[in-house]
Design a protein around this motif. Structure first.
Motif, PDB file in Angstrom:
ATOM      1  N   ASP A   1      -6.120  -1.176   0.106  1.00 12.94           N
ATOM      2  CA  ASP A   1      -6.807  -2.448   0.335  1.00 12.94           C
ATOM      3  C   ASP A   1      -8.312  -2.332   0.087  1.00 12.94           C
ATOM      4  OD1 ASP A   1      -4.459  -3.711   0.937  1.00 12.94           O
ATOM      5  OD2 ASP A   1      -4.696  -3.582   3.112  1.00 12.94           O
ATOM      6  N   ARG A   2      -8.898  -1.172   0.335  1.00 12.80           N
ATOM      7  CA  ARG A   2     -10.326  -0.988   0.068  1.00 12.80           C
ATOM      8  C   ARG A   2     -10.642  -1.113  -1.414  1.00 12.80           C
ATOM      9  NH1 ARG A   2     -10.971   3.948   4.387  1.00 12.80           N
ATOM     10  NH2 ARG A   2     -11.589   2.650   6.185  1.00 12.80           N
TER      11      ARG A   2
ATOM     12  N   ILE B   1      -9.182  -4.911   7.839  1.00 13.93           N
ATOM     13  CA  ILE B   1      -9.648  -3.535   8.042  1.00 13.93           C
ATOM     14  C   ILE B   1     -10.719  -3.144   7.027  1.00 13.93           C
ATOM     15  CG2 ILE B   1      -8.965  -1.100   8.146  1.00 13.93           C
ATOM     16  CD1 ILE B   1      -6.273  -1.969   9.249  1.00 13.93           C
ATOM     17  N   PRO B   2     -10.488  -3.275   5.708  1.00  7.81           N
ATOM     18  CA  PRO B   2     -11.549  -2.882   4.763  1.00  7.81           C
ATOM     19  C   PRO B   2     -12.810  -3.737   4.869  1.00  7.81           C
ATOM     20  CG  PRO B   2      -9.733  -3.929   3.600  1.00  7.81           C
ATOM     21  CD  PRO B   2      -9.261  -3.665   4.993  1.00  7.81           C
TER      22      PRO B   2
ATOM     23  N   ALA C   1      -9.723   0.746  11.647  1.00  2.43           N
ATOM     24  CA  ALA C   1      -8.433   1.351  11.318  1.00  2.43           C
ATOM     25  C   ALA C   1      -7.838   2.038  12.554  1.00  2.43           C
ATOM     26  CB  ALA C   1      -8.608   2.352  10.183  1.00  2.43           C
TER      27      ALA C   1
ATOM     28  N   ASP D   1      -0.867  -2.749   7.427  1.00  2.00           N
ATOM     29  CA  ASP D   1      -2.267  -2.762   6.982  1.00  2.00           C
ATOM     30  C   ASP D   1      -2.965  -1.448   7.292  1.00  2.00           C
ATOM     31  OD1 ASP D   1      -4.092  -5.741   6.539  1.00  2.00           O
ATOM     32  OD2 ASP D   1      -1.932  -5.566   6.296  1.00  2.00           O
ATOM     33  N   ALA D   2      -2.668  -0.873   8.440  1.00  8.52           N
ATOM     34  CA  ALA D   2      -3.301   0.398   8.799  1.00  8.52           C
ATOM     35  C   ALA D   2      -2.936   1.490   7.791  1.00  8.52           C
ATOM     36  CB  ALA D   2      -2.872   0.811  10.209  1.00  8.52           C
TER      37      ALA D   2
ATOM     38  N   VAL E   1      -4.741   1.018   4.137  1.00  7.78           N
ATOM     39  CA  VAL E   1      -6.181   0.800   4.161  1.00  7.78           C
ATOM     40  C   VAL E   1      -6.872   1.291   2.887  1.00  7.78           C
ATOM     41  CG1 VAL E   1      -6.628   2.953   5.437  1.00  7.78           C
ATOM     42  CG2 VAL E   1      -8.261   1.043   5.546  1.00  7.78           C
ATOM     43  N   GLU E   2      -6.463   2.424   2.335  1.00  6.57           N
ATOM     44  CA  GLU E   2      -7.105   2.937   1.124  1.00  6.57           C
ATOM     45  C   GLU E   2      -6.834   2.030  -0.067  1.00  6.57           C
ATOM     46  OE1 GLU E   2      -9.285   5.274   1.095  1.00  6.57           O
ATOM     47  OE2 GLU E   2      -8.992   5.617   3.248  1.00  6.57           O
TER      48      GLU E   2
END
Length: 309
Positions: free
Chosen positions: A62-63, A71-72, A78, A55-56, A59-60
């Protein structure tokens, strides 16, 4: 705490436990050996760290596509995800090495986890590394049971008319004992990953991908059938094989519906990892194999609370 459980895909964690237990028993380890408990902890840390790192690293993506992820959505930072995941991977590796795991295999496992997490969105072939993670978890565990075995075979080579004799040295014994089922598990995981990649697209699984996933998912059954021909099958092994065949048949039928059905099928296949491990130990520990099978629907129920993907 719940956002961290979602990051860790905690509903899948018991499948890492059954991987470690199956590999340990196949390599000749005793179920009550205290080292097994430590290797279970090591496997748990490596699995959980790898999931959080996934997930880390995403992150982009998932956003844009999965804003509800921890995270998002702002539930977990993050930076915290990176620190915790890397710390877990490091601690898992140190514990595994401290209790006898082969350094090279452990390093390959950690490398495969990190490589998949960082590149799985950029390279379609990275699905192989996902399968390699489970394969190497098997081999790492087995290497702690029987690290090395002497090879008595002597080799020779001719050089400028003279013949030189030498011994081939040492080979890892534990990993060789579990290799067939480790490969089968790796293929099964690749099959799941091929299907899961289309889950977020809400599309039907293309025919080539469907056929590939089907072939890979049935690999553990083929390995088990080969064991039948070599040593004969026990009633428990036949029962577990039947359960596995039904589970994969149901999941592949569901996959062909496409769309949201892909997620449902992937959930069952992920829960079915414990059945693959049951196939591996059906002749070694029949009661435990049956226990693994019973765990399957419980994992599926747990996925309703914490998503498996």
């Amino acid at each position: 705490m719940r956002p961290w459980l979602h990051l860790a895909r905690i509903s899948n964690l018991p499948t890492a436990w059954t991987n470690v237990i199956a590999a340990w028993l196949l390599a000749g380890g005793a179920l009550l050996d205290v080292r097994l408990a430590w290797l279970l902890l090591a496997g748990s840390l490596i699995y959980t760290g790898g999931m959080i790192l996934n997930d880390a690293a995403d992150v982009e993506f998932d956003r844009e596509h999965r804003k509800e992820r921890p995270i998002p959505s702002g539930q977990v930072s993050a930076r915290a995800a990176w620190v915790v995941s890397c710390g877990m991977l490091f601690a898992g590796g140190v514990i595994a090495l401290g209790f006898g795991a082969n350094p090279q295999i452990t390093g390959l496992l950690l490398g495969a986890v990190v490589f998949y997490d960082l590149y799985h969105k950029r390279w379609a072939g990275s699905v192989v590394f996902m399968g390699a993670c489970r394969l190497l978890l098997y081999l790492m565990t087995a290497s702690a049971v029987a690290p090395f075995a002497a090879v008595s075979k002597k080799e020779s080579v001719s050089f400028f008319g003279a013949e030189w004799h030498y011994e081939t040295g040492l080979l890892p014994a534990g990993p060789m004992l579990v290799l067939p089922f480790a490969l089968a598990l790796g293929c099964y995981i690749v099959g799941i990953t091929v299907a899961a990649r289309l889950e977020h697209k809400n599309e039907a699984l293309p025919v080539p991908a469907s056929l590939l996933a089907f072939a890979l998912l049935y690999t553990p059954a083929i390995v088990c059938a080969m064991r039948f021909s070599a040593a004969g099958g026990s009633p428990v092994q036949v029962l577990v094989l039947g359960v596995f065949a039904l589970l994969v048949a149901y999941a592949t039928h569901t996959l062909r519906k496409g769309g949201p059905a892909i997620g449902k099928a992937v959930g069952w296949l992920l829960a079915g990892i414990v059945v693959v491990d049951a196939l591996a130990i059906a002749n070694v520990s029949p009661p435990l194999a049956l226990g693994f099978v019973v765990l399957t629907p419980l994992l599926r129920l747990w996925q309703r609370w914490v998503a498996a993907t």
